[in-house]
Design a protein around this motif. Sequence first.
Motif, PDB file in Angstrom:
ATOM      1  N   ILE A 154      27.930  36.380  58.412  1.00  0.00           N
ATOM      2  CA  ILE A 154      29.006  35.806  58.258  1.00  0.00           C
ATOM      3  C   ILE A 154      28.314  34.200  58.608  1.00  0.00           C
ATOM      4  O   ILE A 154      28.005  33.991  59.673  1.00  0.00           O
ATOM      5  N   ALA A 155      28.379  33.395  57.522  1.00  0.00           N
ATOM      6  CA  ALA A 155      27.973  32.059  57.973  1.00  0.00           C
ATOM      7  C   ALA A 155      29.190  30.939  57.769  1.00  0.00           C
ATOM      8  O   ALA A 155      28.871  29.799  57.904  1.00  0.00           O
ATOM      9  N   ALA A 156      30.219  31.423  57.271  1.00  0.00           N
ATOM     10  CA  ALA A 156      31.309  30.430  57.094  1.00  0.00           C
ATOM     11  C   ALA A 156      32.421  30.932  56.866  1.00  0.00           C
ATOM     12  O   ALA A 156      32.759  32.267  56.758  1.00  0.00           O
ATOM     13  N   GLU A 157      33.431  30.158  57.371  1.00  0.00           N
ATOM     14  CA  GLU A 157      34.905  30.671  57.142  1.00  0.00           C
ATOM     15  C   GLU A 157      35.612  29.903  55.838  1.00  0.00           C
ATOM     16  O   GLU A 157      35.269  28.418  55.819  1.00  0.00           O
ATOM     17  N   THR A 158      36.152  30.496  54.973  1.00  0.00           N
ATOM     18  CA  THR A 158      36.574  29.583  53.496  1.00  0.00           C
ATOM     19  C   THR A 158      37.916  30.061  53.100  1.00  0.00           C
ATOM     20  O   THR A 158      38.262  31.163  53.373  1.00  0.00           O
ATOM     21  N   ILE A 209      39.223  36.387  44.158  1.00  0.00           N
ATOM     22  CA  ILE A 209      40.137  35.723  44.212  1.00  0.00           C
ATOM     23  C   ILE A 209      39.818  34.398  44.414  1.00  0.00           C
ATOM     24  O   ILE A 209      38.815  33.989  45.336  1.00  0.00           O
ATOM     25  N   ILE A 210      40.523  33.370  43.876  1.00  0.00           N
ATOM     26  CA  ILE A 210      40.235  31.921  43.821  1.00  0.00           C
ATOM     27  C   ILE A 210      41.495  31.190  44.481  1.00  0.00           C
ATOM     28  O   ILE A 210      42.601  31.000  44.004  1.00  0.00           O
ATOM     29  N   ARG A 211      41.566  30.921  45.697  1.00  0.00           N
ATOM     30  CA  ARG A 211      42.430  30.423  46.566  1.00  0.00           C
ATOM     31  C   ARG A 211      43.895  31.175  46.501  1.00  0.00           C
ATOM     32  O   ARG A 211      44.782  30.448  46.006  1.00  0.00           O
ATOM     33  N   GLY A 212      43.988  32.404  46.524  1.00  0.00           N
ATOM     34  CA  GLY A 212      44.781  33.122  46.370  1.00  0.00           C
ATOM     35  C   GLY A 212      45.474  33.713  45.242  1.00  0.00           C
ATOM     36  O   GLY A 212      46.293  34.329  44.991  1.00  0.00           O
ATOM     37  N   VAL A 213      44.590  33.403  44.172  1.00  0.00           N
ATOM     38  CA  VAL A 213      45.187  33.532  42.619  1.00  0.00           C
ATOM     39  C   VAL A 213      43.971  34.579  42.190  1.00  0.00           C
ATOM     40  O   VAL A 213      42.602  34.225  42.310  1.00  0.00           O
ATOM     41  N   SER A 214      44.316  35.520  41.824  1.00  0.00           N
ATOM     42  CA  SER A 214      43.510  36.557  41.038  1.00  0.00           C
ATOM     43  C   SER A 214      42.522  36.088  39.891  1.00  0.00           C
ATOM     44  O   SER A 214      43.300  35.136  39.153  1.00  0.00           O
ATOM     45  N   LEU A 215      41.380  36.422  39.647  1.00  0.00           N
ATOM     46  CA  LEU A 215      40.705  35.946  38.417  1.00  0.00           C
ATOM     47  C   LEU A 215      41.425  36.154  37.194  1.00  0.00           C
ATOM     48  O   LEU A 215      41.353  35.469  36.014  1.00  0.00           O
ATOM     49  N   ASP A 216      42.056  37.471  37.049  1.00  0.00           N
ATOM     50  CA  ASP A 216      42.639  37.766  35.975  1.00  0.00           C
ATOM     51  C   ASP A 216      43.601  36.779  35.484  1.00  0.00           C
ATOM     52  O   ASP A 216      43.942  36.477  34.348  1.00  0.00           O
ATOM     53  N   GLU A 228      35.754  20.682  58.464  1.00  0.00           N
ATOM     54  CA  GLU A 228      35.992  21.914  59.404  1.00  0.00           C
ATOM     55  C   GLU A 228      34.876  22.323  60.030  1.00  0.00           C
ATOM     56  O   GLU A 228      34.934  22.996  61.022  1.00  0.00           O
ATOM     57  N   GLY A 229      33.495  22.271  59.339  1.00  0.00           N
ATOM     58  CA  GLY A 229      32.519  22.710  59.895  1.00  0.00           C
ATOM     59  C   GLY A 229      31.739  22.065  61.011  1.00  0.00           C
ATOM     60  O   GLY A 229      31.832  20.852  61.214  1.00  0.00           O
ATOM     61  N   ARG A 230      30.486  22.603  61.349  1.00  0.00           N
ATOM     62  CA  ARG A 230      29.467  22.124  62.142  1.00  0.00           C
ATOM     63  C   ARG A 230      28.229  21.922  61.448  1.00  0.00           C
ATOM     64  O   ARG A 230      27.840  22.406  60.457  1.00  0.00           O
ATOM     65  N   ASP A 255      33.904  29.277  41.111  1.00  0.00           N
ATOM     66  CA  ASP A 255      33.662  29.616  42.429  1.00  0.00           C
ATOM     67  C   ASP A 255      33.426  31.032  42.690  1.00  0.00           C
ATOM     68  O   ASP A 255      34.054  31.898  42.207  1.00  0.00           O
ATOM     69  N   HIS A 256      32.333  31.372  43.546  1.00  0.00           N
ATOM     70  CA  HIS A 256      31.998  32.666  43.949  1.00  0.00           C
ATOM     71  C   HIS A 256      31.492  33.095  45.105  1.00  0.00           C
ATOM     72  O   HIS A 256      30.181  33.436  45.491  1.00  0.00           O
ATOM     73  N   GLY A 257      32.426  32.625  46.149  1.00  0.00           N
ATOM     74  CA  GLY A 257      31.874  32.901  47.679  1.00  0.00           C
ATOM     75  C   GLY A 257      30.555  32.093  47.956  1.00  0.00           C
ATOM     76  O   GLY A 257      30.225  30.916  47.447  1.00  0.00           O
ATOM     77  N   LEU A 258      29.884  32.729  49.035  1.00  0.00           N
ATOM     78  CA  LEU A 258      28.648  32.016  49.318  1.00  0.00           C
ATOM     79  C   LEU A 258      27.505  32.411  49.036  1.00  0.00           C
ATOM     80  O   LEU A 258      26.680  32.898  49.443  1.00  0.00           O
ATOM     81  N   ASN A 259      27.418  32.200  47.438  1.00  0.00           N
ATOM     82  CA  ASN A 259      25.925  32.366  46.777  1.00  0.00           C
ATOM     83  C   ASN A 259      25.188  31.345  47.223  1.00  0.00           C
ATOM     84  O   ASN A 259      25.421  30.329  48.087  1.00  0.00           O
ATOM     85  N   ALA A 260      23.782  31.342  46.937  1.00  0.00           N
ATOM     86  CA  ALA A 260      22.737  30.604  47.179  1.00  0.00           C
ATOM     87  C   ALA A 260      23.114  29.060  46.915  1.00  0.00           C
ATOM     88  O   ALA A 260      22.853  28.381  47.901  1.00  0.00           O
ATOM     89  N   SER A 261      23.500  28.674  45.734  1.00  0.00           N
ATOM     90  CA  SER A 261      23.710  27.250  45.706  1.00  0.00           C
ATOM     91  C   SER A 261      24.953  26.782  46.474  1.00  0.00           C
ATOM     92  O   SER A 261      24.701  25.504  46.738  1.00  0.00           O
TER      93      SER A 261
END
Length: 362
Positions: A9-13, A26-33, A344-346, A171-177
Amino acid sequence: MKNGLEDVIAAETQLSDVDGEAGRLIIRGVSLDHLVSTATYESVAALLLDGLTERQFAPAELRPWLGEMRERLFAHVTALDSQLLALPPVDVMRALIARLPDGEDFEAALRLLAAPAVFLPAILRLQAGNDPVAPDGSLSQATDILHMLTGELPSAEQTAALDAYLVTICDHGLNASTFASRVIASTQAGLTSSVLAAISALKGPLHGGAPGPVLDMFDAIGTEGNARGWLGQALDRGERLMGFGHRIYRVRDPRADALKQALRPLVSAGQVDRQRIELAEAVERAALAILKERKPDRPLDVNVEFYTALLLDALGFPRGSFTGVFAIGRTVGWIAHAREQALEGRLIRPRSVYVGPLPKAA
């Protein structure tokens, strides 16, 4: 320690949640569908950026602002010369984006949302020997991208298909880019620097470079009857089947089904080769069957790249440009993560474990 930071775990988002076991995004509380069936690029951009810039705005306000910014940024196309145009499209696009000033404000975010949408179509036209088409600020982002690519206004089905793609990959989580974007943002370098770092990570073949080879695979297979034999020979050679398997998903990538659904109106309208779709579906069936036989202990299913290749090809993008098109859609996610990290981060500064030689005693 886990090599590759797997499961670390490297971040909270609050931006996106990727559930690899359930095959859910899920994107900001909304399902992709729900997003794909209701959202446009502008509305999902407003959703992701909400509360992360100094300017509060309604989703409807974003469209004219983006349109005006696209028109302003078109002037940068004059910087393209023969040396730049000899590079792959995503590299040329990155070079033009590097001309934009750094900043953390809404204006900087808006520039970066508009820039790849303007730059990539102009680059592709110039590389094909055609004059670039100026943006039309009255159009939506998806409509104008296709207008600048072809010189003609797209059909409603084509605009809807590109909108669906841009929404699906926003958006798709904490991928490499995205992680690269957050690392740069944590240094307070600015949004342009964050996006440039993200594009540099994206162009690596292990991250954003696979949709084009999916089409190469279809070309090599040729007909439905060749699918199983060709795929088996590829696995015998130790090759990876393009468009199958994902680092996170242990079931089917939900984005694959979203894009498969987005292709259907194009097929119904006769704007995509039906035989090409039938070949893809035959390859999908054959690949899933042979992967289950050969690798029963590995959860390998269709990923987003499989139907991305078909959709972008149907819209007229050359396969060498697919990474750049991905960047058009993902930039809003990179910006949102960069702002979230900055607010919010360091400073991101992990430790390493030294495994080299120790100094010898005198």
